[in-house]
Write an enzyme that holds these catalytic residues in place. Structure first.
Site, PDB file in Angstrom:
ATOM      1  CG  ASP A 174      -6.339  -0.455  -5.137  1.00  0.00           C
ATOM      2  OD1 ASP A 174      -6.945   0.602  -4.905  1.00  0.00           O
ATOM      3  OD2 ASP A 174      -6.599  -1.184  -6.115  1.00  0.00           O
ATOM      4  CD  GLU A 203      -4.603   2.459  -2.244  1.00  0.00           C
ATOM      5  OE1 GLU A 203      -5.728   2.574  -2.768  1.00  0.00           O
ATOM      6  OE2 GLU A 203      -3.535   2.474  -2.905  1.00  0.00           O
TER       7      GLU A 203
END
Length: 232
Positions: free
Chosen positions: A47, A119
């Site tokens: 992220d 991610e």
């Protein structure tokens, strides 16, 4: 895994990183693996890597845009829908290791699980090949799918517009209420109404509560305009 590496256009030196990136906590729990054997830590790192790469790209691509605009554009590029689309282009769902219950509930198609896996894969590439490899991957599977028009287009914020109208009369109450939630977990549809002093002014649907609220607020604004009378 080799076929997935071909799709990623990246060959891992340490393929265990990729395997971990595809391991959902439900699978790890069922197989009594340690808490560090699922992809959640990689998701956490990915992220941040994704956010940095997108910010760096936007900063260099549009040097004249202010910070607030860049922040909104980045949020649009890295939101769940964008990551889900990237996962589907990679056919990532077929490689996910899920627990039996999650698999039976269509986990391979759940937007949240797919987005988290993207991610995690970004983090795996970053750890294996460094920031240059991660930048190349993010650009190819996410950023390149946004045209300049897509990126610079400002999505209308109906909720803020309706709230601004409501605040002109502090005694009035504007609120949203969920009326319905239907469909499978990976394709839920929410129905929401916008209420002003308890009266319905707008009804909207969406794949998330926020999306449905925006649709309801937009409908409420149209109704207010069509009625052509001051209710706020």
């Amino acid at each position: 895994m080799e076929y997935l590496e071909q799709k990623l256009q990246y060959r891992f030196q340490n393929r265990k990183l990729l395997e971990r990136a595809l391991c959902h906590r439900s699978f790890a729990n069922e197989h009594r693996a340690g808490p560090l054997e699922n992809n959640e830590r990689l998701e956490f790192l990915g992220d941040s890597v994704l956010g940095f790469v997108a910010a760096d790209y936007l900063y260099r691509r549009w040097p004249d845009l202010p910070e607030g605009r860049l922040t909104r554009i980045r949020a649009k590029m890295v939101r769940e829908e964008s990551l889900r689309d990237a996962a589907k282009r990679l056919d990532l769902g077929r490689y996910l290791r899920l627990g039996r219950g999650e698999e039976e509930n269509g986990g391979q198609e759940k937007p949240s699980i797919l987005a988290d896996a993207v991610e995690a894969v970004i983090a795996a590439v970053y750890l294996d090949g460094g920031i240059s490899a991660a930048k190349t991957l993010v650009k190819r599977i996410i950023l390149d799918f946004f045209s300049d028009a897509d990126i610079l287009e400002e999505a209308p914020d109906y909720k803020s517009a309706l709230q601004e109208l409501a605040q002109r009369k502090p005694e009035q109450e504007l609120r949203y209420r969920i009326l319905d939630e239907r469909g499978p977990c990976h394709e839920k549809i929410f129905t929401v109404e916008a209420l002003i002093d308890g009266e319905r002014y707008g009804l909207g649907e969406g794949h998330s509560k926020k999306e449905a609220e925006q649709a309801a607020a937009g409908a409420a604004l149209l109704k207010l305009r069509d009625k052509d009378k001051k209710v706020l």
